[in-house]
Design an enzyme around this catalytic site. Structure first.
Site, short mmCIF file in Angstrom:
data_model
loop_
_atom_site.label_atom_id
_atom_site.label_comp_id
_atom_site.label_asym_id
_atom_site.label_seq_id
_atom_site.Cartn_x
_atom_site.Cartn_y
_atom_site.Cartn_z
N GLN A 88 0.85 -1.20 0.00
CA GLN A 88 0.00 0.00 0.00
C GLN A 88 0.88 1.25 0.00
O GLN A 88 0.39 2.36 -0.15
CB GLN A 88 -0.90 0.01 1.23
N ASN A 89 2.17 1.04 0.21
CA ASN A 89 3.09 2.17 0.38
C ASN A 89 3.52 2.73 -0.97
O ASN A 89 3.55 2.03 -1.97
CB ASN A 89 4.33 1.73 1.19
N ASP A 91 6.45 4.58 -1.16
CA ASP A 91 7.79 5.10 -0.86
C ASP A 91 8.93 4.40 -1.60
O ASP A 91 10.10 4.76 -1.43
CB ASP A 91 8.04 5.03 0.67
N HIS A 101 -1.33 1.31 -4.36
CA HIS A 101 -1.71 2.72 -4.25
C HIS A 101 -0.77 3.63 -5.04
O HIS A 101 -0.65 4.81 -4.74
CB HIS A 101 -1.75 3.16 -2.77
N CYS A 123 3.01 21.88 -14.31
CA CYS A 123 3.26 21.35 -15.65
C CYS A 123 3.68 22.50 -16.56
O CYS A 123 3.46 23.67 -16.23
CB CYS A 123 1.96 20.72 -16.15
N1 APR Z 1 6.38 -2.43 13.10
C1 APR Z 1 5.23 -3.13 12.87
N2 APR Z 1 4.01 -2.55 12.76
C2 APR Z 1 3.96 -1.20 12.90
C3 APR Z 1 5.11 -0.41 13.15
C4 APR Z 1 6.35 -1.09 13.25
N3 APR Z 1 7.50 -0.42 13.50
N4 APR Z 1 4.72 0.90 13.26
C5 APR Z 1 3.39 0.91 13.05
N5 APR Z 1 2.92 -0.35 12.84
C6 APR Z 1 1.55 -0.77 12.54
C7 APR Z 1 0.47 -0.03 13.30
O1 APR Z 1 0.19 -0.69 14.53
C8 APR Z 1 -0.71 -0.12 12.33
O2 APR Z 1 -1.45 -1.32 12.54
O3 APR Z 1 1.33 -0.48 11.18
C9 APR Z 1 -0.06 -0.19 10.96
C10 APR Z 1 -0.16 1.10 10.17
O4 APR Z 1 -1.52 1.31 9.88
P1 APR Z 1 -1.94 2.63 9.06
O5 APR Z 1 -1.26 3.80 9.65
O6 APR Z 1 -3.44 2.59 8.98
O7 APR Z 1 -1.30 2.41 7.62
P2 APR Z 1 -1.86 1.50 6.44
O8 APR Z 1 -2.53 0.28 6.98
O9 APR Z 1 -0.74 1.28 5.49
O10 APR Z 1 -2.95 2.47 5.75
C11 APR Z 1 -3.54 1.98 4.59
O11 APR Z 1 -4.59 4.14 4.31
O12 APR Z 1 -4.42 6.40 4.40
C12 APR Z 1 -4.44 5.32 3.54
O13 APR Z 1 -3.48 5.22 1.41
C13 APR Z 1 -3.15 5.22 2.77
O14 APR Z 1 -2.00 3.22 2.06
C14 APR Z 1 -2.59 3.88 3.18
C15 APR Z 1 -3.82 3.13 3.67
#
Ligand code: APR
Length: 246
Positions: A101-102, A104, A119, A147
Site C-alpha cells: 500500500q506504500n 515510498d 496505491h 506542468c
Molecule cells: N512495526 C510493525 N508494525 C507497525 C510499526 C512497526 N514499526 N509501526 C506501526 N505499525 C503498525 C500499526 O500498529 C498499524 O497497525 O502499522 C499499521 C499502520 O496502519 P496505518 O497507519 O493505517 O497504515 P496502512 O494500513 O498502510 O494504511 C492503509 O490508508 O491512508 C491510507 O493510502 C493510505 O496506504 C494507506 C492506507
C-alpha cells in the site's frame, strides 16, 4: 516468540506461493510516519481535506502542503531491516510477490523485484489536464509543482475516491486466490479494497502470518500466526528462522 517464529518459518518453507501485504508500519523504522498510529499523518492532516481526489482538484496548493512534507520525509528514507529481509526472502525463493500500500519505493530499494504497488508510487507526477508526466525529482524545488501547461501536477499515488490501478487490483486478487501463505506486515487493514486480500487468501486456505506492533481486526479473525513487535526485528528474526530450517 521463538516457537511462533518457528511456526511462521515452517509455513513459509512449506509454501509454494508466498505473498506479503505491507502497509505504512513497515516503513516507520525508515522515518516515515504511518497514518493511524498516535502522531501519524492523519493526526496532523485531516484525510478528508488532504487525501481525496476532490480535495486535490478543489485546492491543490493546500494538498501540496502535506504532499511536500511527505515527499521530504520519503526522499530521505532508506530501506530498513524489514524491507531488506523481505528482499532476502525473495532471493531465497521464499517470498514470491509483495503487494504494498506504500508509495515510498522502499521495497524496491530494499532488494525486492516483484512488488505490486496497490496505491501507486510517489516518484512520478502527472498533469490531470494535459497528461504530461514528470519525475518528482525534477520538480522538487517547486511548490506546488507545475506542468509546462501551468496546471498543478499530481503525484501518481491513489487518492481516496480514485480507482486502484486495474493491473495491480487484478494481479493481487489472482495471487491472493492461489497463495499458500500470506504475510501481513504493518497495516491496520482498514482501507478497502486492499483489505479484502487477507480474507481472499484465507478463503483459499492460505496460512496468514501477521507482523504488527499491535493487534488489528485481522489478528483474532484470519491470522494464524501473530508475531507482535517491530517489523524490522521480527522480519530479521524470521529470515534467520527460515535459513535455519531451509
Ligand atoms: N512495526 C510493525 N508494525 C507497525 C510499526 C512497526 N514499526 N509501526 C506501526 N505499525 C503498525 C500499526 O500498529 C498499524 O497497525 O502499522 C499499521 C499502520 O496502519 P496505518 O497507519 O493505517 O497504515 P496502512 O494500513 O498502510 O494504511 C492503509 O490508508 O491512508 C491510507 O493510502 C493510505 O496506504 C494507506 C492506507
Amino acid at each position: 516468540m521463538e516457537k511462533l517464529l518457528e511456526q511462521a518459518a515452517d509455513i513459509i518453507i512449506n509454501s509454494k506461493l508466498t505473498l506479503a501485504l505491507t502497509g505504512a508500519g513497515i516503513s516507520v523504522e525508515s522515518g516515515i510516519p504511518d497514518f493511524r498510529s498516535a502522531g501519524g499523518l492523519w493526526d496532523r492532516f485531516d484525510p478528508a481535506e488532504y487525501a481525496t481526489i476532490t480535495a486535490f482538484r478543489a485546492n491543490p496548493e493546500k494538498v501540496w502542503e502535506m504532499l511536500r512534507e511527505m515527499d521530504d520525509v520519503v526522499n530521505q528514507a532508506r530501506p530498513n531491516p524489514a524491507h531488506i529481509g523481505m528482499g532476502e526472502l525473495e532471493k531465497m525463493g521464499r517470498l514470491h510477490y509483495i503487494i504494498t500500500q506504500n508509495i515510498d519505493n522502499l521495497h524496491q530499494a530494499g532488494g525486492s523485484a516483484n512488488v505490486i504497488e496497490y496505491h501507486g508510487n510517489a516518484s512520478t507526477l502527472s498533469c490531470l489536464w494535459c497528461g504530461k508526466k514528470y519525475k518528482t525529482e525534477e520538480k522538487r524545488n517547486e511548490l506546488p509543482p507545475r506542468c509546462e501547461c501551468q496546471k498543478i501536477l499530481k503525484p501518481d499515488v491513489v487518492f481516496f475516491g480514485e480507482a486502484i490501478p486495474g493491473d495491480a487490483m487484478n494481479r493481487s486478487f489472482e495471487l491472493a486466490s492461489s497463495a499458500n501463505a500470506l504475510m501481513v506486515v504493518g497495516t491496520s487493514a482498514v482501507v478497502s479494497p486492499v483489505n479484502t486480500i487477507p480474507g481472499i487468501a484465507k478463503q483459499n486456505r492460505a496460512k496468514i502470518i501477521e507482523i504488527n506492533k499491535e493487534h488489528t481486526h485481522l489478528t483474532d479473525s484470519v491470522t494464524d500466526v501473530f508475531l507482535q513487535g517491530s517489523a524490522g526485528n521480527i522480519i530479521s528474526a524470521l529470515v534467520e528462522a527460515v535459513k535455519k530450517n531451509n
